[in-house]
Scaffold this active site. Structure first.
Site, PDB file in Angstrom:
ATOM      1  N   CYS A   2       9.958 -19.358  -6.569  1.00 39.02           N
ATOM      2  CA  CYS A   2       8.659 -19.212  -6.003  1.00 39.02           C
ATOM      3  C   CYS A   2       7.638 -20.056  -6.520  1.00 39.02           C
ATOM      4  O   CYS A   2       7.903 -20.680  -8.001  1.00 39.02           O
ATOM      5  CB  CYS A   2       8.083 -17.608  -6.082  1.00 39.02           C
ATOM      6  SG  CYS A   2       9.228 -16.515  -5.341  1.00 39.02           S
ATOM      7  N   ARG A  27      11.504 -25.308  -7.453  1.00 37.52           N
ATOM      8  CA  ARG A  27      11.838 -24.156  -8.271  1.00 37.52           C
ATOM      9  C   ARG A  27      12.838 -23.274  -7.484  1.00 37.52           C
ATOM     10  O   ARG A  27      13.322 -22.069  -7.805  1.00 37.52           O
ATOM     11  CB  ARG A  27      10.694 -23.409  -8.241  1.00 37.52           C
ATOM     12  CG  ARG A  27       9.550 -24.338  -9.314  1.00 37.52           C
ATOM     13  CD  ARG A  27       8.219 -23.780  -8.900  1.00 37.52           C
ATOM     14  NE  ARG A  27       8.224 -22.505  -9.673  1.00 37.52           N
ATOM     15  CZ  ARG A  27       7.741 -21.912 -10.768  1.00 37.52           C
ATOM     16  NH1 ARG A  27       7.811 -23.055 -11.661  1.00 37.52           N
ATOM     17  NH2 ARG A  27       7.563 -20.768 -11.310  1.00 37.52           N
ATOM     18  N   TRP A  75      11.013 -17.224  -2.535  1.00 37.84           N
ATOM     19  CA  TRP A  75      11.999 -17.061  -2.671  1.00 37.84           C
ATOM     20  C   TRP A  75      12.456 -15.406  -2.576  1.00 37.84           C
ATOM     21  O   TRP A  75      11.952 -14.698  -3.541  1.00 37.84           O
ATOM     22  CB  TRP A  75      12.467 -17.430  -4.094  1.00 37.84           C
ATOM     23  CG  TRP A  75      14.249 -17.608  -4.381  1.00 37.84           C
ATOM     24  CD1 TRP A  75      15.010 -18.670  -3.996  1.00 37.84           C
ATOM     25  CD2 TRP A  75      14.971 -16.634  -4.939  1.00 37.84           C
ATOM     26  NE1 TRP A  75      16.130 -18.554  -4.245  1.00 37.84           N
ATOM     27  CE2 TRP A  75      16.307 -17.429  -5.105  1.00 37.84           C
ATOM     28  CE3 TRP A  75      14.896 -15.389  -5.689  1.00 37.84           C
ATOM     29  CZ2 TRP A  75      17.418 -16.471  -5.940  1.00 37.84           C
ATOM     30  CZ3 TRP A  75      16.017 -15.040  -6.183  1.00 37.84           C
ATOM     31  CH2 TRP A  75      16.980 -15.448  -6.291  1.00 37.84           C
ATOM     32  N   ASN A 100       4.233 -14.345  -7.283  1.00 35.91           N
ATOM     33  CA  ASN A 100       5.605 -14.625  -7.870  1.00 35.91           C
ATOM     34  C   ASN A 100       5.823 -13.264  -8.648  1.00 35.91           C
ATOM     35  O   ASN A 100       4.883 -12.724  -9.348  1.00 35.91           O
ATOM     36  CB  ASN A 100       5.550 -15.598  -8.835  1.00 35.91           C
ATOM     37  CG  ASN A 100       5.261 -17.082  -7.958  1.00 35.91           C
ATOM     38  OD1 ASN A 100       5.311 -17.315  -6.850  1.00 35.91           O
ATOM     39  ND2 ASN A 100       5.084 -18.227  -8.840  1.00 35.91           N
ATOM     40  N   GLY A 101       7.166 -12.902  -8.674  1.00 33.74           N
ATOM     41  CA  GLY A 101       7.558 -11.936  -9.255  1.00 33.74           C
ATOM     42  C   GLY A 101       8.033 -10.678  -8.571  1.00 33.74           C
ATOM     43  O   GLY A 101       8.054 -10.738  -7.506  1.00 33.74           O
ATOM     44  N   GLU A 484      30.451 -25.746 -18.222  1.00 29.26           N
ATOM     45  CA  GLU A 484      29.420 -26.442 -17.382  1.00 29.26           C
ATOM     46  C   GLU A 484      29.730 -27.232 -16.342  1.00 29.26           C
ATOM     47  O   GLU A 484      29.092 -27.217 -15.464  1.00 29.26           O
ATOM     48  CB  GLU A 484      28.759 -27.474 -18.804  1.00 29.26           C
ATOM     49  CG  GLU A 484      27.625 -28.188 -18.105  1.00 29.26           C
ATOM     50  CD  GLU A 484      26.490 -27.371 -17.630  1.00 29.26           C
ATOM     51  OE1 GLU A 484      25.384 -28.069 -17.067  1.00 29.26           O
ATOM     52  OE2 GLU A 484      26.173 -25.993 -17.846  1.00 29.26           O
ATOM     53  N   LYS A 488      28.324 -26.781 -12.656  1.00 31.42           N
ATOM     54  CA  LYS A 488      27.830 -27.776 -11.685  1.00 31.42           C
ATOM     55  C   LYS A 488      28.381 -27.822 -10.284  1.00 31.42           C
ATOM     56  O   LYS A 488      27.794 -28.011  -9.217  1.00 31.42           O
ATOM     57  CB  LYS A 488      27.907 -29.043 -12.463  1.00 31.42           C
ATOM     58  CG  LYS A 488      26.769 -29.345 -13.652  1.00 31.42           C
ATOM     59  CD  LYS A 488      25.386 -29.330 -13.309  1.00 31.42           C
ATOM     60  CE  LYS A 488      24.457 -28.719 -14.260  1.00 31.42           C
ATOM     61  NZ  LYS A 488      24.510 -27.349 -14.498  1.00 31.42           N
ATOM     62  N   GLU A 491      27.478 -24.756  -8.393  1.00 29.85           N
ATOM     63  CA  GLU A 491      26.063 -24.730  -7.801  1.00 29.85           C
ATOM     64  C   GLU A 491      25.639 -25.594  -6.472  1.00 29.85           C
ATOM     65  O   GLU A 491      24.766 -25.320  -5.988  1.00 29.85           O
ATOM     66  CB  GLU A 491      25.176 -25.252  -9.005  1.00 29.85           C
ATOM     67  CG  GLU A 491      24.929 -24.400 -10.090  1.00 29.85           C
ATOM     68  CD  GLU A 491      23.986 -24.665 -11.209  1.00 29.85           C
ATOM     69  OE1 GLU A 491      23.086 -23.990 -11.792  1.00 29.85           O
ATOM     70  OE2 GLU A 491      24.351 -25.772 -11.823  1.00 29.85           O
ATOM     71  N   HIS A 507      47.991 -16.522 -19.607  1.00 31.04           N
ATOM     72  CA  HIS A 507      47.322 -15.109 -19.394  1.00 31.04           C
ATOM     73  C   HIS A 507      46.648 -14.801 -18.301  1.00 31.04           C
ATOM     74  O   HIS A 507      45.774 -13.878 -18.120  1.00 31.04           O
ATOM     75  CB  HIS A 507      46.519 -15.037 -20.601  1.00 31.04           C
ATOM     76  CG  HIS A 507      47.185 -15.309 -21.969  1.00 31.04           C
ATOM     77  ND1 HIS A 507      47.962 -13.969 -22.759  1.00 31.04           N
ATOM     78  CD2 HIS A 507      47.356 -16.193 -22.818  1.00 31.04           C
ATOM     79  CE1 HIS A 507      48.453 -14.605 -23.805  1.00 31.04           C
ATOM     80  NE2 HIS A 507      47.926 -15.742 -24.018  1.00 31.04           N
ATOM     81  N   LYS A 606      15.051 -22.985  -9.724  1.00 34.39           N
ATOM     82  CA  LYS A 606      14.884 -23.949 -11.130  1.00 34.39           C
ATOM     83  C   LYS A 606      14.507 -23.150 -12.183  1.00 34.39           C
ATOM     84  O   LYS A 606      15.279 -23.311 -13.520  1.00 34.39           O
ATOM     85  CB  LYS A 606      14.190 -25.201 -10.882  1.00 34.39           C
ATOM     86  CG  LYS A 606      14.112 -26.236 -11.976  1.00 34.39           C
ATOM     87  CD  LYS A 606      15.334 -26.924 -12.340  1.00 34.39           C
ATOM     88  CE  LYS A 606      15.551 -27.909 -13.354  1.00 34.39           C
ATOM     89  NZ  LYS A 606      16.675 -28.306 -13.803  1.00 34.39           N
TER      90      LYS A 606
END
Length: 611
Positions: A2, A27, A75, A100-101, A484, A488, A491, A507, A606
């Protein structure tokens, strides 16, 4: 997550708010909207589901004209991403609010307000705050008092910005968790979730603390603490320019940020690496000389990409310094009891410095027996920096792409600086320290060389477009590198990817390997190489196709089921940083070929400023 922008201007505020929203797109969001107090003293509102571009077109079709307004990128949390759930929300056509929140006690407040006759038209928790402010205005309060009384009734994490017909020359905003910055102009003042949103109109800012309310007017601003007393706050001048967030020649911000890494790392090294003592203790602040000699263990807490950086640093801290290091995801750390070793340094990592779970972990650490708190962060004005006794800033510059790239590699460089500082106090051999110093100084040029693999990796990535899954493997400090790389890819390309230590193949993950499961391997030229080669043969024997990023000097050849991409050598202990770069390029080009939204992947934000 947001984004808020609002203000009281001397000119039509529509374009200021719209440009602010564009600069907050990084964001993450799924709808956008704006409300302006027009000349006829009415609140006019435009909202659209989807990108800011959709809102911009709506404003071309039906412009807004006014000097006081608020805008928002949402968002979705409470309520689906629909136009009637998009912000701003209004109450009785005379109060408009962006938020926001999460307001945790919204259900109870909603029932009370329904009984009082306030109509609800959305499923959001935000509309509760709008009606509650209207209720206090109806009771005789001015806008500032109405917001202050409402804030006292809300539970949760939130930032609000409010306009009202009752006080048409002001914006009142508040913060309790998500960040809020105040921008100072000449005869006009603003609020926003991020400095970047306001750079076209000002470079002078101050930052709200939790519990504070700000009254924004043309003639100035006043900040009030939770108890109602006035607060004096220093004004900072940002070193960022409005052009710092432009894509330039690049197709996407992520691409730009990948290629900025040699410069960003050089900036993070600048003035910190010396010939006599590899790292100057003063880079962490005035208290470092007192705290660092006493450190005998490190607890690292972070989220997402920053967590992976912490996992790599654990190998450095235990292998170079010889002290224990624990690494934990912040969202898990904050909800359990801990056995804290004596003289443990609490180290947090965050690109934005506003990650809610990381900040909550810092707050929780104050009730435990830690020696001190050190934050590594890219934003000097952030909450995390203000909460920590020791601070080491990265100098990555603005990172707009949701999938972190240069923030990750500069965090690793900063972590190595901390490692070498501790090593100096632990009496590590000076020749070893000088070797690590040389590795740091050589790293930017090695990353430049690795970036020259871009055309090769672009061609290779076409083969991933039709794949639904991918497996990443690494050993030792390169297992977090594999993690990582998998993060990526998932995402931004939406390919399901996961990482395993290569030794764990037998395993469980080996059951997944077939001709349709690409296996991406990070292969440094180290003591684990022969064992890693055995793992590769296990994949080939099951018909799997390997894509091996091999450090120069590793004897592997292309062949059936084996694709080898050579990566420059010479980074020493920093090879995990170097090996990350081709994995970033692989994810980027795969996403481009798939046609996904590289910079703003679906469902992601973000800066995660709520739980």
């Amino acid at each position: 997550m947001c984004g808020i922008v609002g203000g009281v201007a001397e000119r039509n505020i529509q374009e200021i708010l719209l440009e602010g929203l564009r600069r907050l797109e990084y964001r993450g969001y799924d709808s956008a909207g704006m409300a302006v107090l027009d000349a006829s003293q009415k609140i006019e509102r435009r909202r659209r589901v989807g990108k800011v571009a959709g809102l911009a077109q709506a404003l071309v079709d039906e412009p807004l004209a006014g000097k006081v307004g608020i805008a928002h990128t949402r968002w979705a949390t409470h309520g689906a991403p629909t136009e009637h759930n998009a912000h701003p929300h209004v109450s009785n056509d005379r109060v408009a609010i962006v938020h926001n929140g999460i307001i945790e006690n919204h259900a109870v407040l909603r029932e009370e307000l329904i009984q009082l006759g306030y109509p609800f038209v959305s499923e959001t928790d935000t509309e509760v705050a709008a009606h509650r402010i209207a209720f206090h205005l109806d009771s005789g309060a001015d806008l500032l008092a109405a917001v202050q009384r409402t804030v006292a009734e809300l539970e949760g994490a939130y930032a609000l910005a409010v306009i009202s017909l009752a006080d048409p020359e002001r914006v009142v905003a508040c913060r309790n968790g998500p960040p809020l910055v105040v921008g100072f102009g000449i005869g006009e003042h603003f609020v926003a979730s991020d400095v970047q949103a306001l750079l076209p109109v000002t470079q002078r800012f101050t930052f709200l603390e939790n519990g504070e309310v700000v009254d924004v007017r043309r003639d100035g601003i006043d900040i009030y603490a939770r108890d109602g007393r006035r607060v004096e706050r220093e004004i900072h001048t940002s070193g960022l320019s409005a052009g710092a967030t432009d894509r330039g020649q690049y197709r996407h911000f992520m691409q730009k940020e990948i290629f900025e890494q040699p410069y960003a790392i050089s900036e993070t090294l600048e003035g910190r690496v010396h010939s006599e003592r590899p790292i100057a203790p003063g880079i962490l602040g005035a208290r470092a000389e007192d705290i660092l000699p006493r450190v005998s263990a490190v607890q690292i807490v972070a989220c997402g990409t920053s967590f992976h950086a912490g996992l790599i640093a654990r190998y450095w801290l235990e292998g170079i310094v010889g002290i224990p290091c624990l690494v934990e995801v912040a969202s898990e750390y904050r909800y359990r009891k801990h056995a804290v070793l004596p003289n443990t340094l609490f180290l947090t990592l965050s690109q934005s410095g506003e990650t809610a779970d990381t900040l909550a972990a810092v707050h929780a650490s104050r009730d435990e027996n830690y020696l001190a708190r050190l934050s590594i962060c890219n934003v000097p004005e952030s909450s995390l920096v203000r909460e920590s006794e020791l601070v080491l800033l990265t100098h990555a510059g603005p990172e707009i792409g949701v999938a972190s790239t240069k923030a990750f590699t500069t965090q690793l460089v900063a972590l190595m600086q901390v490692v070498l500082l501790l090593a100096q106090y632990r009496g590590v051999n000076s020749e070893k320290l000088q070797s690590f110093r040389q590795q740091l100084l050589h790293l930017p040029s090695l990353i430049e060389a690795a970036l020259k693999l871009d055309p090769v990796i672009m061609r290779l990535s076409e083969r991933f477009v039709e794949r639904g899954h991918a497996l990443f493997l690494g050993r030792g400090a390169f297992y977090p590198v594999a993690m990582e790389g998998a993060l990526k890819l998932k995402e931004i390309s939406y390919i399901h990817a996961e990482a395993y230590p290569a030794g764990e193949l037998k395993h469980g993950p080996l059951a997944l390997v077939d001709a349709d499961m690409p296996v991406i391997v990070v292969a440094p030229n180290n003591v684990m190489l022969e064992k890693l080669k055995s793992n590769l043969e296990e994949v080939r024997a099951r018909g799997g196709e390997l894509f091996v990023f091999a450090e120069a000097g590793v004897s592997l050849d292309d062949g059936p089921g084996m694709n080898v991409i050579g990566v420059p050598s010479g980074a020493g202990a920093l090879t995990p940083v170097l090996m990350t770069v081709p994995l970033q390029l692989l994810a980027y080009h795969t996403a481009v070929f798939k046609g996904t939204d590289v910079d703003q992947p679906r469902n992601l934000a973000k800066s995660v400023t709520v739980e």
